[in-house]
Design a protein around this motif. Sequence first.
Motif, mmCIF file in Angstrom:
data_model
loop_
_atom_site.group_PDB
_atom_site.id
_atom_site.type_symbol
_atom_site.label_atom_id
_atom_site.label_comp_id
_atom_site.label_asym_id
_atom_site.label_seq_id
_atom_site.Cartn_x
_atom_site.Cartn_y
_atom_site.Cartn_z
ATOM 1 N N ASN A 87 26.422 7.385 2.450
ATOM 2 C CA ASN A 87 26.702 7.514 1.020
ATOM 3 C C ASN A 87 26.939 8.990 0.708
ATOM 4 O OD1 ASN A 87 26.965 7.212 -1.706
ATOM 5 N ND2 ASN A 87 24.909 6.445 -2.065
ATOM 6 N N LYS A 94 18.840 3.995 -7.349
ATOM 7 C CA LYS A 94 18.681 2.694 -6.709
ATOM 8 C C LYS A 94 17.205 2.330 -6.602
ATOM 9 C CE LYS A 94 22.869 2.761 -3.988
ATOM 10 N NZ LYS A 94 23.490 2.484 -2.718
ATOM 11 N N ILE A 143 21.141 10.163 -3.654
ATOM 12 C CA ILE A 143 20.492 8.961 -4.179
ATOM 13 C C ILE A 143 19.095 9.318 -4.661
ATOM 14 C CG2 ILE A 143 19.576 6.674 -3.608
ATOM 15 C CD1 ILE A 143 21.774 6.476 -1.476
ATOM 16 N N ASP A 168 23.466 8.508 -7.449
ATOM 17 C CA ASP A 168 23.098 7.101 -7.613
ATOM 18 C C ASP A 168 21.612 6.981 -7.879
ATOM 19 O OD1 ASP A 168 25.515 5.784 -7.283
ATOM 20 O OD2 ASP A 168 25.296 5.570 -5.121
ATOM 21 N N GLN A 223 25.436 4.387 -10.846
ATOM 22 C CA GLN A 223 25.920 5.749 -10.666
ATOM 23 C C GLN A 223 25.866 6.507 -11.992
ATOM 24 O OE1 GLN A 223 29.998 6.304 -9.240
ATOM 25 N NE2 GLN A 223 29.193 7.821 -7.818
#
Length: 134
Positions: free
Chosen positions: A34, A132, A38, A130, A111
Amino acid sequence: MFINEVCTLMCDDIRIENTNKLILIGLYTPNPANPIPIIGVRGLPLSIPSLTFFQLLDTDLTETRTFQARIEHLDTGRMAAPVLNGQIQFAPGRVPNLIKFTGISITKEGQYSMVLDISDHPVKFTSSFDVKLF
């Protein structure tokens, strides 16, 4: 006249030493799977005390300009923190810019983007991350 983004790093905080060196605390890094950082969370909603962005901008300007910075959820457009207003002093070459958001409220996975809008500049600089659940 130009302003180009060289890089933007996202971290929890930045401290400045007596020697003017920067200490980046809690740097969020991308990985091969990615390409954007994150923030993994156990549950939502989430309150983040601060997120700080370190930018290097390349320019040929010699002036002060105002800017607005915001963090928004890409799908909904909802702001996750109050809009910041500030000034940046440009000088030819690489110019550092530190943007510190406080009181960030994350209510949804997905996002997010930090958007920097510099006065009288046609391009908005965007840095994404992001959120998550894990």
